[in-house]
Design an enzyme around this catalytic site. Structure first.
Site, mmCIF file in Angstrom:
data_model
loop_
_atom_site.group_PDB
_atom_site.id
_atom_site.type_symbol
_atom_site.label_atom_id
_atom_site.label_comp_id
_atom_site.label_asym_id
_atom_site.label_seq_id
_atom_site.Cartn_x
_atom_site.Cartn_y
_atom_site.Cartn_z
ATOM 1 N N TRP A 102 -105.202 44.191 81.877
ATOM 2 C CA TRP A 102 -104.108 45.133 82.182
ATOM 3 C C TRP A 102 -104.560 46.229 83.127
ATOM 4 O O TRP A 102 -103.815 46.640 84.014
ATOM 5 C CB TRP A 102 -103.492 45.687 80.899
ATOM 6 C CG TRP A 102 -102.689 44.636 80.202
ATOM 7 C CD1 TRP A 102 -102.961 44.050 79.002
ATOM 8 C CD2 TRP A 102 -101.499 43.987 80.701
ATOM 9 N NE1 TRP A 102 -102.008 43.094 78.719
ATOM 10 C CE2 TRP A 102 -101.105 43.031 79.730
ATOM 11 C CE3 TRP A 102 -100.726 44.124 81.861
ATOM 12 C CZ2 TRP A 102 -99.969 42.222 79.899
ATOM 13 C CZ3 TRP A 102 -99.606 43.316 82.021
ATOM 14 C CH2 TRP A 102 -99.241 42.381 81.042
ATOM 15 N N ASP A 173 -102.395 53.983 79.727
ATOM 16 C CA ASP A 173 -101.491 52.882 79.407
ATOM 17 C C ASP A 173 -101.688 52.542 77.934
ATOM 18 O O ASP A 173 -102.637 51.857 77.569
ATOM 19 C CB ASP A 173 -101.809 51.673 80.294
ATOM 20 C CG ASP A 173 -100.991 50.451 79.914
ATOM 21 O OD1 ASP A 173 -100.140 50.539 78.998
ATOM 22 O OD2 ASP A 173 -101.196 49.390 80.542
ATOM 23 N N LYS A 197 -94.630 46.115 71.892
ATOM 24 C CA LYS A 197 -95.762 45.848 71.003
ATOM 25 C C LYS A 197 -95.695 46.702 69.747
ATOM 26 O O LYS A 197 -95.627 46.181 68.657
ATOM 27 C CB LYS A 197 -97.079 46.064 71.745
ATOM 28 C CG LYS A 197 -97.420 44.856 72.605
ATOM 29 C CD LYS A 197 -97.753 45.161 74.012
ATOM 30 C CE LYS A 197 -97.791 43.889 74.848
ATOM 31 N NZ LYS A 197 -98.049 44.166 76.240
HETATM 32 C C1 LIG Z 1 -98.038 44.193 77.533
HETATM 33 C C2 LIG Z 1 -98.765 45.204 78.315
HETATM 34 C C3 LIG Z 1 -98.303 45.646 79.563
HETATM 35 C C4 LIG Z 1 -97.107 45.038 80.263
HETATM 36 O O1 LIG Z 1 -95.932 45.317 79.661
HETATM 37 P P1 LIG Z 1 -94.573 44.733 80.280
HETATM 38 O O2 LIG Z 1 -93.558 45.417 79.431
HETATM 39 O O3 LIG Z 1 -94.609 43.252 80.149
HETATM 40 O O4 LIG Z 1 -94.494 45.153 81.689
HETATM 41 C C5 LIG Z 1 -99.024 46.623 80.221
HETATM 42 N N1 LIG Z 1 -100.134 47.148 79.677
HETATM 43 C C6 LIG Z 1 -100.601 46.749 78.489
HETATM 44 C C7 LIG Z 1 -101.831 47.378 77.939
HETATM 45 C C8 LIG Z 1 -99.940 45.758 77.776
HETATM 46 O O5 LIG Z 1 -100.415 45.362 76.587
#
Ligand SMILES: *Cc1c(COP(=O)(O)O)cnc(C)c1O
Length: 361
Positions: A102, A173, A197
């Site tokens: 990521w 993030d 998540k």
């Molecule tokens: C899942 C995830 C993303 C991407 O999320 P989307 O909603 O699919 O754009 C970005 N960063 C991390 C750490 C993730 O786990």
């Protein structure tokens, strides 16, 4: 009806109480004779629950008053481009720590919008397994507009448990670890997370943004991604994802009822300790991450004999344990054990793993 234990990395399991409440309210919400999806986002009844969701999130995370809490669209990756355009200039230098898949995507996106993306450090192999370079080794810029990192790499199951000490505003993030334990928000410039998540439905994102960083967005920035515009319009510059906002609000309420982030953090560490403890005690399963850097949310593990992977996944599914297939880039297995995964789910997984090992080991 029988619900399985869902270890999917995302979209991920949601608290059963929340789903039942949404089900109950789906046809008729708040006694209005319609669903929450069918009402104007400007309607005072809707605005009230939208504001309550924001307040509950502020309470849960103890968000200081000089931070905006924004409910946005475009998921986690939308923020990969929103961040540089909102808080860095087109000529700016920005620092990124590259700890996994990521982080890599975030770096690639940022390169479109700034003068220089300086990658300060990465993962490395150490005696104890896969680790993150120590901060003393990071090549920080003197003049970075911000420092970006991903405290919990969802795919790799690798986490940085200490908040970095750097001079630039920190952007994190937290798509896969937001709300997983108490956090000092005041240490950050921007915290963002895709919702699917640890919060709610996909396609939705939350950004917690320090007011003082706003004011000079790039001219290319589209208005729906503009933090200042969305802050001024209380995240309703355009029609928000009203259902996702509502459902996230139910999750926040549920988290408060569980005892908030201190209680969640305790339970999450307990679940992770059970699972890693079992993996480490077995010769049949392996986790390759150094113990200091193990994620408490995403637990990748490998079978020593990977020809058994398919059978493992099939029999796990038959035992009511789903979503265990590792990311397509890394293979093996991964158990995501977010807030909504009960301890009983982790115990059921460990029981299954023991049985499978006895039969195949
Ligand atoms: C899942 C995830 C993303 C991407 O999320 P989307 O909603 O699919 O754009 C970005 N960063 C991390 C750490 C993730 O786990």
């Amino acid at each position: 009806m029988s619900r399985v234990f869902n270890f999917s990395a995302g979209p991920a399991t949601l608290p059963e109480e929340v789903l039942k409440r949404a089900q109950q309210e789906l046809l008729e919400w708040n006694g209005l004779g319609l669903s929450v999806m069918e009402i104007s986002h400007r309607d005072p009844e809707y605005v009230r629950i939208a504001q309550q969701a924001e307040q509950d999130l502020r309470d849960l995370m103890a968000v200081p008053d000089d931070y905006h809490v924004l409910f946005l669209q475009g998921g986690g990756r939308g923020q990969f481009s929103a961040v540089p355009q909102n808080i860095a200039g087109p000529e700016a230098t920005v620092d990124y720590l590259d700890t996994g898949i990521w982080s890599g995507y975030a770096i690639r996106e940022a390169k479109k919008f700034v003068g220089k993306v300086n990658v300060v450090g990465s993962t490395e192999q150490r005696a104890g397994g896969k680790a993150i370079m120590l901060p003393e080794q990071w090549q920080l810029s003197d003049n970075a507009a911000y420092f970006h990192y991903c405290p919990n790499e969802t795919v790799d199951g690798i986490a940085l448990h200490q908040i970095p000490e750097v001079n630039a505003p920190i952007v994190a993030d937290m798509s896969s670890n937001i709300l997983s334990e108490p956090l000092d928000v005041s240490k950050f410039g921007v915290i963002y997370a895709g919702a699917q998540k640890n919060i709610g439905p996909s396609g939705f994102a939350i950004a917690i943004v320090k007011q003082s960083l706003l004011g000079q967005p790039q001219s290319s920035l589209c208005s729906i991604m503009d933090y200042a515009i969305q802050a001024k319009d209380h995240s309703m510059y355009n029609t928000p994802n009203t259902f996702a906002w509502y459902l996230s609000g139910l999750v926040f309420e549920w988290l408060k009822a569980q005892g908030g982030l201190a209680a969640m953090g305790q339970q999450n560490r307990h679940k992770a300790a059970l699972l890693y403890g079992f993996i480490d005690s077995s010769e049949f399963y392996h986790n390759h991450v150094h113990t200091d850097y193990r994620s408490i949310m995403n637990v990748p593990f490998q079978l020593v004999d990977d020809s058994l992977d398919e059978r493992f996944l099939r029999e796990a599914r038959e035992a009511g344990l789903v979503g265990l297939k590792g990311h397509r880039f890394v293979g093996g297995m991964r158990a995501s054990i977010y807030n909504a995964m009960p301890v009983a789910g982790v115990e059921a997984l460990i029981d299954f793993m023991k049985t499978f090992e006895r039969a195949n080991g």
